[in-house]
Each structure stands twice: as C-alpha cells, then as structure tokens.
Design a protein around this motif. Structure first.
Motif, mmCIF file in Angstrom:
data_model
loop_
_atom_site.group_PDB
_atom_site.id
_atom_site.type_symbol
_atom_site.label_atom_id
_atom_site.label_comp_id
_atom_site.label_asym_id
_atom_site.label_seq_id
_atom_site.Cartn_x
_atom_site.Cartn_y
_atom_site.Cartn_z
ATOM 1 N N THR A 126 0.808 -1.213 0.000
ATOM 2 C CA THR A 126 0.000 0.000 0.000
ATOM 3 C C THR A 126 0.845 1.268 0.000
ATOM 4 N N ASP A 183 -1.711 -4.364 4.437
ATOM 5 C CA ASP A 183 -2.266 -4.364 3.086
ATOM 6 C C ASP A 183 -3.724 -4.828 3.090
ATOM 7 N N ARG A 202 -5.174 1.051 2.663
ATOM 8 C CA ARG A 202 -5.292 1.026 1.198
ATOM 9 C C ARG A 202 -5.773 2.365 0.662
#
Length: 128
Positions: A13, A45, A51
């Motif tokens: 991310t 992640d 994210r």
C-alpha cells in the motif's frame, strides 16, 4: 528506535499513487523533504484505511525525494480480538493503522494515527 530494528517486509500500500498531484501539495512535499527526517509506517495491506491513505503518502514521499533508507515499513496483522501485532507494535503503542511516526535525530517529532481528517502528508507537514 535502534538501527537494529527488525522489519518483516514492505507494505504494498506504500506504492505511490500515480494520480497524486504534487503541485497541489507543495507545502507538504517541502516539509517532508527536510534532511534527516525518518518515516516509520505501520499498516496492513488488508486494511481499508491503509489502502485508502498510504498510496497518496507514498506518492508524497516520492515527490519529496525521501531516500528509501529513511522510510521504514512495519506490516501489522489484526488478531481475532482486534488487537494489532507486528514489528515494534507494543514498543511504539500502535493501536490503530495506518500510523506514521516521523523522527528527527532519533526523537519522535510527529505522529499520524489512522484518520485525522486530512491526508497523512498534510497532517504531518503541519506539525513539522
């Protein structure tokens, strides 16, 4: 934190968002580019907040030309009870992610925790 900090990987991310517009965040890029700042990023992640926020922060660090050796990733997992586990989580009181700690000369100078209402780069720049 010592130089012997154990990192267990990288955060996907943190890959810079190619659509992030550095020209719209000149002050943040300038603040993040200060020599000697170290960025410690706890995230997952799997985490929706991570994210959503970390790709833009990754882009801000790239725009600020922060060297990779000054950006440390600490992947975090969530336990069944909701608590977080991972490298240096307990030592740094990491309860929510993403958390970004900025250090200067080994001392914490700014901390972003999960959702401060503004982008990570902007929030940290206001405190640097």
């Amino acid at each position: 934190m010592s130089e012997a900090d154990a990192e267990s990987g990288t955060l996907e991310t943190m890959q810079p968002n190619p659509a992030w517009d550095a020209d719209s965040h000149v002050d943040a890029v300038e603040a993040l580019s200060e020599d000697g700042l170290v960025f410690r990023v706890w995230g997952g992640d799997w985490c929706g907040d991570c994210r959503g926020q970390l790709p833009d922060f990754g882009a801000a660090l790239a725009a600020a030309e922060v060297p990779a050796e000054r950006i440390h990733h600490y992947p975090v997992e969530k336990e069944d009870d909701g608590s977080k586990t991972g490298p240096l989580v307990e030592e740094n009181d990491i309860e929510l992610i993403p958390t970004v700690v900025v250090e200067r000369d080994g001392e914490e100078v700014a901390r972003y925790v999960e959702d401060e209402g503004v982008p990570i780069a902007v929030y940290l720049a206001e405190r640097l």
